[in-house]
Scaffold this motif. Sequence first.
Motif, PDB file in Angstrom:
ATOM      1  N   GLY A 229       0.694  -1.289  -0.149  1.00  0.00           N
ATOM      2  CA  GLY A 229      -0.041  -0.109   0.007  1.00  0.00           C
ATOM      3  C   GLY A 229       0.920   1.340  -0.054  1.00  0.00           C
ATOM      4  O   GLY A 229       0.443   2.312   0.894  1.00  0.00           O
ATOM      5  N   VAL A 230       1.917   1.321  -0.847  1.00  0.00           N
ATOM      6  CA  VAL A 230       2.886   2.446  -0.767  1.00  0.00           C
ATOM      7  C   VAL A 230       2.843   2.858  -2.352  1.00  0.00           C
ATOM      8  O   VAL A 230       2.688   1.810  -3.348  1.00  0.00           O
ATOM      9  CB  VAL A 230       4.079   2.450  -0.054  1.00  0.00           C
ATOM     10  N   ALA A 231       3.529   3.955  -2.506  1.00  0.00           N
ATOM     11  CA  ALA A 231       3.896   4.281  -4.045  1.00  0.00           C
ATOM     12  C   ALA A 231       5.472   3.807  -4.281  1.00  0.00           C
ATOM     13  O   ALA A 231       6.284   3.681  -3.280  1.00  0.00           O
ATOM     14  CB  ALA A 231       3.927   5.610  -4.283  1.00  0.00           C
ATOM     15  N   PRO A 232       5.471   3.306  -5.262  1.00  0.00           N
ATOM     16  CA  PRO A 232       6.994   3.130  -5.628  1.00  0.00           C
ATOM     17  C   PRO A 232       8.239   4.117  -5.474  1.00  0.00           C
ATOM     18  O   PRO A 232       9.179   3.720  -5.187  1.00  0.00           O
ATOM     19  CB  PRO A 232       7.054   2.832  -7.208  1.00  0.00           C
ATOM     20  N   SER A 233       7.854   5.184  -5.278  1.00  0.00           N
ATOM     21  CA  SER A 233       8.686   6.330  -5.113  1.00  0.00           C
ATOM     22  C   SER A 233       8.817   6.516  -3.533  1.00  0.00           C
ATOM     23  O   SER A 233       9.717   7.301  -3.059  1.00  0.00           O
ATOM     24  CB  SER A 233       8.284   7.819  -5.661  1.00  0.00           C
ATOM     25  N   ASP A 234       8.083   5.765  -2.659  1.00  0.00           N
ATOM     26  CA  ASP A 234       8.074   5.920  -1.154  1.00  0.00           C
ATOM     27  C   ASP A 234       9.444   5.046  -0.713  1.00  0.00           C
ATOM     28  O   ASP A 234       9.831   4.001  -1.494  1.00  0.00           O
ATOM     29  CB  ASP A 234       7.051   5.211  -0.463  1.00  0.00           C
ATOM     30  N   GLN A 235       9.872   5.279   0.413  1.00  0.00           N
ATOM     31  CA  GLN A 235      10.946   4.555   1.019  1.00  0.00           C
ATOM     32  C   GLN A 235      10.338   4.024   2.058  1.00  0.00           C
ATOM     33  O   GLN A 235       9.292   4.142   2.885  1.00  0.00           O
ATOM     34  CB  GLN A 235      11.908   5.717   1.622  1.00  0.00           C
ATOM     35  N   ILE A 236      10.743   2.463   1.912  1.00  0.00           N
ATOM     36  CA  ILE A 236      10.501   1.419   2.933  1.00  0.00           C
ATOM     37  C   ILE A 236      11.731   0.869   3.617  1.00  0.00           C
ATOM     38  O   ILE A 236      12.736   0.931   3.108  1.00  0.00           O
ATOM     39  CB  ILE A 236       9.353   0.523   2.246  1.00  0.00           C
ATOM     40  N   LEU A 237      11.225   0.274   4.554  1.00  0.00           N
ATOM     41  CA  LEU A 237      12.265  -0.569   5.224  1.00  0.00           C
ATOM     42  C   LEU A 237      12.476  -2.102   4.570  1.00  0.00           C
ATOM     43  O   LEU A 237      11.681  -2.650   4.635  1.00  0.00           O
ATOM     44  CB  LEU A 237      12.152  -0.575   6.637  1.00  0.00           C
ATOM     45  N   LYS A 238      13.625  -2.179   4.308  1.00  0.00           N
ATOM     46  CA  LYS A 238      13.871  -3.685   4.013  1.00  0.00           C
ATOM     47  C   LYS A 238      14.731  -4.193   5.155  1.00  0.00           C
ATOM     48  O   LYS A 238      15.813  -4.073   5.521  1.00  0.00           O
ATOM     49  CB  LYS A 238      14.662  -3.630   2.623  1.00  0.00           C
ATOM     50  N   ILE A 239      14.380  -5.471   5.407  1.00  0.00           N
ATOM     51  CA  ILE A 239      15.139  -6.509   6.166  1.00  0.00           C
ATOM     52  C   ILE A 239      15.680  -7.778   5.758  1.00  0.00           C
ATOM     53  O   ILE A 239      14.757  -8.467   5.203  1.00  0.00           O
ATOM     54  CB  ILE A 239      14.520  -6.721   7.774  1.00  0.00           C
ATOM     55  N   SER A 240      17.119  -7.786   5.593  1.00  0.00           N
ATOM     56  CA  SER A 240      17.386  -9.084   5.035  1.00  0.00           C
ATOM     57  C   SER A 240      18.131  -9.907   6.268  1.00  0.00           C
ATOM     58  O   SER A 240      18.736  -9.547   7.154  1.00  0.00           O
ATOM     59  CB  SER A 240      18.616  -8.948   4.031  1.00  0.00           C
ATOM     60  N   VAL A 241      17.561 -11.344   6.180  1.00  0.00           N
ATOM     61  CA  VAL A 241      18.082 -12.296   7.352  1.00  0.00           C
ATOM     62  C   VAL A 241      18.567 -13.462   6.987  1.00  0.00           C
ATOM     63  O   VAL A 241      18.211 -13.999   5.729  1.00  0.00           O
ATOM     64  CB  VAL A 241      16.627 -12.650   8.253  1.00  0.00           C
ATOM     65  N   VAL A 242      19.755 -13.959   7.288  1.00  0.00           N
ATOM     66  CA  VAL A 242      20.355 -15.159   7.224  1.00  0.00           C
ATOM     67  C   VAL A 242      20.394 -15.794   8.562  1.00  0.00           C
ATOM     68  O   VAL A 242      21.048 -15.407   9.473  1.00  0.00           O
ATOM     69  CB  VAL A 242      22.018 -15.100   6.604  1.00  0.00           C
ATOM     70  N   THR A 243      19.648 -17.014   8.465  1.00  0.00           N
ATOM     71  CA  THR A 243      19.742 -17.910   9.677  1.00  0.00           C
ATOM     72  C   THR A 243      20.831 -19.097   9.464  1.00  0.00           C
ATOM     73  O   THR A 243      20.407 -19.842   8.570  1.00  0.00           O
ATOM     74  CB  THR A 243      18.355 -18.109   9.965  1.00  0.00           C
ATOM     75  N   SER A 244      21.649 -19.303  10.616  1.00  0.00           N
ATOM     76  CA  SER A 244      22.592 -20.418  10.562  1.00  0.00           C
ATOM     77  C   SER A 244      22.306 -21.491  11.627  1.00  0.00           C
ATOM     78  O   SER A 244      22.097 -21.149  12.713  1.00  0.00           O
ATOM     79  CB  SER A 244      23.967 -19.742  10.410  1.00  0.00           C
ATOM     80  N   ILE A 245      22.884 -22.552  11.373  1.00  0.00           N
ATOM     81  CA  ILE A 245      22.698 -23.745  12.425  1.00  0.00           C
ATOM     82  C   ILE A 245      24.325 -23.761  13.024  1.00  0.00           C
ATOM     83  O   ILE A 245      25.138 -23.016  12.590  1.00  0.00           O
ATOM     84  CB  ILE A 245      22.594 -24.971  11.964  1.00  0.00           C
ATOM     85  N   THR A 246      24.583 -24.438  14.076  1.00  0.00           N
ATOM     86  CA  THR A 246      25.600 -24.670  14.797  1.00  0.00           C
ATOM     87  C   THR A 246      26.863 -24.815  13.900  1.00  0.00           C
ATOM     88  O   THR A 246      28.017 -24.420  14.147  1.00  0.00           O
ATOM     89  CB  THR A 246      25.612 -25.614  16.009  1.00  0.00           C
TER      90      THR A 246
END
Length: 275
Positions: A229-246
């Motif tokens: 629900g935003v315009a392509p010109s708006d700034q949004i927050l992007k979170i990138s997550v990498v999950t690792s095992i032992t």
Amino acid sequence: MGKISESAQRSNPVRAARVITDLDEFLKQTLPRSADSGPKYAQLHAALVQAIESGVVTEGDKLPSEIELTSMTPFSLGTVQKALKALMEDGLVVRKIGAGTIVRQPDERMKQPLHCRFSGPDGVFLPVFPTLVNRQSVDETGPWTSALPENARIVRLDREIRISDAFTMVTRFYVDALAFPFFMEKDFAELHTENFKSLMQKEANIVVAAIDHKLTFIRPDPDIAARIGVAPSDQILKISVVTSITTGEAIYYQEFFIPPNDLDLAIESRLQSKF
């Protein structure tokens, strides 16, 4: 799902009167049995949840006003307001100025979300309602390519996630279908509200050692913009997550696209536990 139409909000007078009568009778029968079962607002909240789940009031019904509920119960106005707020946080009602408190279609929420824990000024985490909208094999390269094993057969699962009535966000979840085939084998319906990390625990018995986050502000592509629900010109927050095992091996890569909002987001970075 979960939206209340204008016609549903405008209950006819006969139905509105019937709702008050039926709910009044239900509360008179139910509340005495829970008189010693915790805080007063929790007693009223539990009774109203039961009324919704049992069909005493249904989707589109308007609940009695705060003043009416105060006169129908032995509770103060403050207690009634707190109980109604809890109902809203549960996603069971919508509260709008001029329309009152409207019962909504019950949604299934994600259990124990790790990455989508938003809260308001009171610090209470809001309910999370996810819907799986896409599942596909991924051939193109991207940050998920370097994050996941070299010979992985990468699949992507997209979900639209509604954070209570505050906003909708989008996630893209990348995983190796060779290591975790159930992400491709399960029906869509089974994955809508599934906690993917809990699913990996149950099916693969994994232990997570690290969850690393990268936060950036971006301008979304048109598809993401339309979904949140935003315009392509708006700034949004992007979170990138990498999950690792032992062993240090990454088990999934995930992206979150979050529109501007005034909520707090709790982020876990490191842990040593089994999902």
